[in-house]
Design an enzyme around this catalytic site. Structure first.
Site, PDB file in Angstrom:
ATOM      1  N   CYS A   2       0.845  -1.189   0.000  1.00 26.02           N
ATOM      2  CA  CYS A   2       0.000   0.000   0.000  1.00 26.02           C
ATOM      3  C   CYS A   2       0.883   1.242   0.000  1.00 26.02           C
ATOM      4  O   CYS A   2       1.983   1.236   0.539  1.00 26.02           O
ATOM      5  CB  CYS A   2      -0.936   0.089   1.196  1.00 26.02           C
ATOM      6  SG  CYS A   2      -2.031  -1.305   1.368  1.00 26.02           S
ATOM      7  N   ARG A  27       3.424  -0.142  -5.175  1.00 25.10           N
ATOM      8  CA  ARG A  27       3.278  -0.717  -3.832  1.00 25.10           C
ATOM      9  C   ARG A  27       1.961  -1.464  -3.655  1.00 25.10           C
ATOM     10  O   ARG A  27       1.754  -2.145  -2.652  1.00 25.10           O
ATOM     11  CB  ARG A  27       3.356   0.395  -2.783  1.00 25.10           C
ATOM     12  CG  ARG A  27       4.679   1.113  -2.757  1.00 25.10           C
ATOM     13  CD  ARG A  27       4.641   2.239  -1.758  1.00 25.10           C
ATOM     14  NE  ARG A  27       4.533   1.745  -0.405  1.00 25.10           N
ATOM     15  CZ  ARG A  27       5.552   1.389   0.350  1.00 25.10           C
ATOM     16  NH1 ARG A  27       6.784   1.495  -0.116  1.00 25.10           N
ATOM     17  NH2 ARG A  27       5.380   0.946   1.555  1.00 25.10           N
ATOM     18  N   TRP A  74      -2.948  -2.589  -1.563  1.00 24.93           N
ATOM     19  CA  TRP A  74      -2.642  -4.005  -1.814  1.00 24.93           C
ATOM     20  C   TRP A  74      -3.348  -4.760  -0.705  1.00 24.93           C
ATOM     21  O   TRP A  74      -2.974  -4.657   0.463  1.00 24.93           O
ATOM     22  CB  TRP A  74      -1.133  -4.230  -1.760  1.00 24.93           C
ATOM     23  CG  TRP A  74      -0.709  -5.610  -2.134  1.00 24.93           C
ATOM     24  CD1 TRP A  74      -0.472  -6.082  -3.390  1.00 24.93           C
ATOM     25  CD2 TRP A  74      -0.443  -6.710  -1.248  1.00 24.93           C
ATOM     26  NE1 TRP A  74      -0.088  -7.398  -3.337  1.00 24.93           N
ATOM     27  CE2 TRP A  74      -0.060  -7.814  -2.039  1.00 24.93           C
ATOM     28  CE3 TRP A  74      -0.499  -6.866   0.139  1.00 24.93           C
ATOM     29  CZ2 TRP A  74       0.262  -9.050  -1.503  1.00 24.93           C
ATOM     30  CZ3 TRP A  74      -0.179  -8.109   0.682  1.00 24.93           C
ATOM     31  CH2 TRP A  74       0.195  -9.182  -0.128  1.00 24.93           C
ATOM     32  N   ASN A  98      -1.048   2.079   5.798  1.00 23.79           N
ATOM     33  CA  ASN A  98      -0.219   1.021   5.216  1.00 23.79           C
ATOM     34  C   ASN A  98       0.297   0.176   6.377  1.00 23.79           C
ATOM     35  O   ASN A  98       0.932   0.703   7.283  1.00 23.79           O
ATOM     36  CB  ASN A  98       0.945   1.674   4.447  1.00 23.79           C
ATOM     37  CG  ASN A  98       2.062   0.693   4.104  1.00 23.79           C
ATOM     38  OD1 ASN A  98       3.213   1.074   4.041  1.00 23.79           O
ATOM     39  ND2 ASN A  98       1.736  -0.550   3.885  1.00 23.79           N
ATOM     40  N   GLY A  99      -0.007  -1.127   6.347  1.00 28.60           N
ATOM     41  CA  GLY A  99       0.457  -1.992   7.431  1.00 28.60           C
ATOM     42  C   GLY A  99      -0.638  -2.960   7.834  1.00 28.60           C
ATOM     43  O   GLY A  99      -1.598  -3.178   7.091  1.00 28.60           O
ATOM     44  N   GLU A 483      17.092 -16.807  -9.853  1.00 29.00           N
ATOM     45  CA  GLU A 483      16.629 -15.454 -10.161  1.00 29.00           C
ATOM     46  C   GLU A 483      15.908 -15.419 -11.515  1.00 29.00           C
ATOM     47  O   GLU A 483      14.868 -14.777 -11.661  1.00 29.00           O
ATOM     48  CB  GLU A 483      17.836 -14.496 -10.133  1.00 29.00           C
ATOM     49  CG  GLU A 483      17.547 -13.060 -10.494  1.00 29.00           C
ATOM     50  CD  GLU A 483      16.489 -12.397  -9.632  1.00 29.00           C
ATOM     51  OE1 GLU A 483      16.020 -12.978  -8.648  1.00 29.00           O
ATOM     52  OE2 GLU A 483      16.095 -11.262  -9.991  1.00 29.00           O
ATOM     53  N   LYS A 487      12.029 -14.234 -11.936  1.00 25.02           N
ATOM     54  CA  LYS A 487      11.637 -13.150 -12.843  1.00 25.02           C
ATOM     55  C   LYS A 487      10.529 -13.627 -13.783  1.00 25.02           C
ATOM     56  O   LYS A 487       9.532 -12.937 -13.977  1.00 25.02           O
ATOM     57  CB  LYS A 487      12.820 -12.666 -13.697  1.00 25.02           C
ATOM     58  CG  LYS A 487      13.891 -11.874 -13.011  1.00 25.02           C
ATOM     59  CD  LYS A 487      13.531 -10.440 -12.700  1.00 25.02           C
ATOM     60  CE  LYS A 487      12.889 -10.326 -11.352  1.00 25.02           C
ATOM     61  NZ  LYS A 487      13.715 -10.197 -10.193  1.00 25.02           N
ATOM     62  N   GLU A 490       7.163 -14.144 -11.913  1.00 26.03           N
ATOM     63  CA  GLU A 490       6.426 -13.003 -11.371  1.00 26.03           C
ATOM     64  C   GLU A 490       5.840 -12.110 -12.446  1.00 26.03           C
ATOM     65  O   GLU A 490       4.782 -11.530 -12.241  1.00 26.03           O
ATOM     66  CB  GLU A 490       7.230 -12.217 -10.326  1.00 26.03           C
ATOM     67  CG  GLU A 490       8.437 -11.488 -10.793  1.00 26.03           C
ATOM     68  CD  GLU A 490       9.135 -10.759  -9.652  1.00 26.03           C
ATOM     69  OE1 GLU A 490       8.515 -10.419  -8.642  1.00 26.03           O
ATOM     70  OE2 GLU A 490      10.349 -10.510  -9.802  1.00 26.03           O
ATOM     71  N   HIS A 506      17.828 -35.625  -9.627  1.00 31.41           N
ATOM     72  CA  HIS A 506      17.212 -36.093  -8.380  1.00 31.41           C
ATOM     73  C   HIS A 506      15.709 -35.789  -8.334  1.00 31.41           C
ATOM     74  O   HIS A 506      15.113 -35.805  -7.263  1.00 31.41           O
ATOM     75  CB  HIS A 506      17.912 -35.465  -7.174  1.00 31.41           C
ATOM     76  CG  HIS A 506      19.357 -35.852  -7.090  1.00 31.41           C
ATOM     77  ND1 HIS A 506      19.771 -37.126  -6.779  1.00 31.41           N
ATOM     78  CD2 HIS A 506      20.481 -35.140  -7.330  1.00 31.41           C
ATOM     79  CE1 HIS A 506      21.095 -37.189  -6.813  1.00 31.41           C
ATOM     80  NE2 HIS A 506      21.551 -35.980  -7.149  1.00 31.41           N
ATOM     81  N   LYS A 605       5.725  -3.889  -4.711  1.00 31.33           N
ATOM     82  CA  LYS A 605       7.163  -3.650  -4.727  1.00 31.33           C
ATOM     83  C   LYS A 605       7.784  -3.845  -3.347  1.00 31.33           C
ATOM     84  O   LYS A 605       8.821  -4.454  -3.197  1.00 31.33           O
ATOM     85  CB  LYS A 605       7.420  -2.234  -5.236  1.00 31.33           C
ATOM     86  CG  LYS A 605       8.885  -1.860  -5.355  1.00 31.33           C
ATOM     87  CD  LYS A 605       9.513  -2.534  -6.542  1.00 31.33           C
ATOM     88  CE  LYS A 605      10.990  -2.228  -6.663  1.00 31.33           C
ATOM     89  NZ  LYS A 605      11.652  -3.250  -7.499  1.00 31.33           N
TER      90      LYS A 605
HETATM   91  O1  M6R Z   1      13.021  -4.629  -1.063  1.00 31.93           O
HETATM   92  P1  M6R Z   1      13.564  -6.025  -0.894  1.00 31.93           P
HETATM   93  O2  M6R Z   1      14.794  -6.269  -1.686  1.00 31.93           O
HETATM   94  O3  M6R Z   1      13.742  -6.406   0.529  1.00 31.93           O
HETATM   95  O4  M6R Z   1      12.432  -6.959  -1.502  1.00 31.93           O
HETATM   96  C1  M6R Z   1      12.509  -8.350  -1.393  1.00 31.93           C
HETATM   97  C2  M6R Z   1      11.510  -9.018  -2.315  1.00 31.93           C
HETATM   98  O5  M6R Z   1      10.213  -8.654  -1.983  1.00 31.93           O
HETATM   99  C3  M6R Z   1      11.768  -8.656  -3.782  1.00 31.93           C
HETATM  100  O6  M6R Z   1      13.068  -8.945  -4.169  1.00 31.93           O
HETATM  101  C4  M6R Z   1      10.785  -9.403  -4.698  1.00 31.93           C
HETATM  102  O7  M6R Z   1      11.077 -10.765  -4.704  1.00 31.93           O
HETATM  103  C5  M6R Z   1      10.851  -8.805  -6.101  1.00 31.93           C
HETATM  104  N1  M6R Z   1       9.536  -8.621  -6.624  1.00 31.93           N
HETATM  105  C6  M6R Z   1      11.611  -9.629  -7.049  1.00 31.93           C
HETATM  106  O8  M6R Z   1      11.629  -9.131  -8.341  1.00 31.93           O
END
Ligand code: M6R
Length: 610
Positions: A2, A27, A74, A98-99, A483, A487, A490, A506, A605
């Site tokens: 949020c 956010r 969110w 937010n929270g 990674e 990517k 997501e 395995h 984010k």
């Molecule tokens: O702000 P941070 O690096 O702590 O965030 C961690 C994860 O939420 C963040 O890396 C998330 O996995 C991303 N969407 C990846 O692209």
């Protein structure tokens, strides 16, 4: 999660709030709303879905008021709907939040017993009623907020407007981020810096347990207990242009192409090529501190966690320091062992991820020293840490992290070299080779970005229909495989797994057939031969092979259905070049499928909920 904004000044508030929310939309983006003081009352406008729906609703209203608060959501408690969208009102009070209010059920029952009707399923609405109850008892807005928050357990950044005090906004925070912006004749608040950059670069980061009253002349800051706090605004060096798309179709693509600059800015002033060393005076660790470290615990989430796996390999291989990586959410609450001599490195782009923050706090309470690696100056994790080593990637807006990941890699490698030199684990010539190589990385990345983008764009048509994709790598290519898979998942919603290439036999090998592309990361390093054997194993199951290969490696390329070339590098530097085609692959598949690249569904984010 949020985003919240607030404005007190003499210009129309609604466009400023909307603009701030647009910059915070990463956010959360399932609903949005504003409350603006208008003709002696508070006008609340809310809309489900993306911000354009709120924009439309606002243009129909034509609000002229110059004080207001706003929110982009969110969902945590209650599905995305207009009634659950913020601001939440109770009598003359409107609140954005937010929270998560942890004791909201208990408070809900208490308020209902007191005669309050609760319209939404959210935890936030409870806060508006608590504040209203205090104003009914005769308290001014700031006192009412203070008293109301005395009942609340959990995480919050809130902004409050009251019809009784039309030239003020009251804000408070605990755990969730909140920054104030100060300009001539106007004061702002927001969850994150980019929302304020077009208006001011003079900002104040609020701390947990603080409350501020904003008016057009500035702000007064105090603790929730009422002690005044004197904190001067600091100048933020990011420019508004840094948070714009600059002609790229998506923020993510722009940020992928910004990686050479993110690396240059992050390395600047830190590589001492003459002395084959790394300059880390800013961290404030002495030679003795470096020698006293007995183990490093790396804590992070998501993409930052993948950076820490590479960090662990560097710490062990280059500096000879025992190192472990922990998902911050798993480290928490399970009595993980922290011993004397442990250094915790908490890595986070935002510096606000609640799991990383709380895990690092737990480790600190148990006696570990905490070093933060974060991209946002003054954010919560660096503030709680004993020392900080910032990445300088600039604001990252795309939800999928790219340039901050590569900058995290740079910091983790620099720290490993620094430690290796202090502990006598690396000779001057070895360090010299690595430092020289690292200094050339921004150029190597830059040189191939465009051709890699073209090569990857050309291959996605063939592969973007795949339902599952496997990413394989060994050594430093293993975290890159993780990674690459994250990517792809997501932003394109394609199921993908990152696997250590040696683990394929395995289990995951059972998934392979002609429909499953396998992306094999095979730079010419010490694992090369074995990775090629794994590639052959996948090929034998008719999987389609996409190779990430060192330029000129025709032997491996001949085994692939498609391949991308990366620049040859020192073996320890390979992640900087191998991750780029993986980021671009995810981007191109998502763009080909037409998904919302910068704001993928269900994600946000900055994850400030547990
Ligand atoms: O702000 P941070 O690096 O702590 O965030 C961690 C994860 O939420 C963040 O890396 C998330 O996995 C991303 N969407 C990846 O692209």
């Amino acid at each position: 999660m949020c985003g919240i904004v607030g404005y007190v000044g003499d210009e129309e508030a609604a466009p400023i709030l909307l603009d701030g929310l647009r910059r915070l939309e990463y956010r959360g983006y399932d609903s949005a709303g504003v409350a603006v003081h208008e003709n002696g009352g508070l006008e609340i406008v809310r809309a489900v879905g993306k911000l354009r729906n709120l924009e439309k609703a606002l243009s129909d209203k034509g609000l002229g008021g110059t004080v207001g608060i706003g929110h982009t959501r969110w969902a945590t408690h209650g599905r995305p709907s207009e009634v659950n969208a913020h601001p939440h009102a109770s009598g003359p009070i409107a609140v954005v939040h937010n929270g998560i209010i942890e004791n909201h059920l208990e408070l809900r029952a208490e308020l209902e017993a007191d005669g309050f009707t609760i319209a939404s399923d959210t935890d936030t609405e409870i806060v508006s009623h608590l504040i209203h109850r205090e104003t009914k008892a005769g308290h001014d807005m700031a006192t009412a907020v203070r008293r109301a928050l005395g009942h609340v357990e959990g995480a919050y950044a809130i902004a409050v407007a009251s019809e009784a005090e039309p030239r003020r906004v009251v804000v408070a925070k605990s755990s969730s981020p909140l920054v104030l912006g100060v300009a001539r004749g106007a004061t702002y608040c927001a969850s994150d810096i980019p929302a304020l950059l077009p208006y001011t670069n003079s900002m104040v980061f609020m701390e947990d347990g603080e409350i501020a009253v904003l008016d057009e002349d500035g702000f007064s800051l105090s603790t929730l207990r009422g002690e005044p706090v004197n904190r001067r605004p600091r100048k933020i060096s990011w420019s508004p242009v840094m948070a714009e798309k600059a002609g790229f179709k998506h923020f993510m693509l722009k940020e992928i192409f910004e990686q050479p600059r993110a690396l240059e800015d992050t390395l600047r002033g830190r590589l001492d090529r003459e002395r084959a060393d790394v300059e880390t005076a800013e961290i404030g660790l002495s030679e003795a501190d470096a020698k006293a470290i007995r183990r490093v615990i790396l804590l992070a989430c998501g993409t930052s966690h993948h950076a820490t796996i590479a960090g662990r390999y560097w710490l062990e291989e280059l500096a000879g320091v025992p190192a472990i990586t922990e998902l911050a959410s798993e480290f928490r609450g399970r009595d993980a062992v922290v011993e004397e001599g442990d250094l915790v490195i908490a890595v986070s782009q935002s510096g606000e991820t609640i799991d990383t923050l709380m895990a690092a706090k737990e480790a600190k309470e148990r006696g570990a020293k905490v070093l933060a690696i974060a991209n946002v100056n003054g954010s919560a994790i660096p503030r709680m840490a004993d020392a900080s080593f910032y990445t300088h990637a600039g604001p990252e807006i795309g939800v999928a992290s790219t340039k901050c990941f590569i900058a995290q890699l740079a910091n983790l490698l620099m720290f490993s070299i620094w430690l290796a030199r202090r502990r006598g684990a690396m000779s001057e010539s070895e360090a010299g080779e690595l430092v020289e190589g690292l200094a050339r990385i921004p150029h190597l990345v830059d040189e191939r970005l465009k051709t890699t983008f073209d090569a990857v764009s050309g291959m996605v048509r063939e592969f973007s229909g795949a339902r599952d994709v496997l990413f394989l790598g060994r050594g430093l290519s293993f975290p890159m495989a993780l990674e690459g898979a994250l990517k792809l998942k997501e932003i394109s919603y394609v199921h993908a797994e990152g696997y250590a290439a040696g683990e394929m036999k395995h289990g995951p090998i059972a998934l392979l057939d002609a429909q499953v592309p396998v992306i094999v990361i095979a730079p010419k390093d010490r694992h090369y031969e074995r990775v090629c054997s794994n590639l052959e194993e996948a090929r034998a199951r008719e999987a389609k092979i996409i190779g990430v290969t060192t330029a000129g490696d025709t032997q491996t390329q001949a085994l692939c259905d498609a391949f991308v070339e990366v620049a040859p590098t020192h073996e320890a530097l390979s992640p900087f070049v191998t991750v780029i085609p993986l980021q671009l692959y995810a981007y191109c598949v998502a763009d080909h499928k037409g998904t919302d690249v910068d704001q993928p569904r269900n994600l946000a984010k900055t994850v400030t909920v547990e």
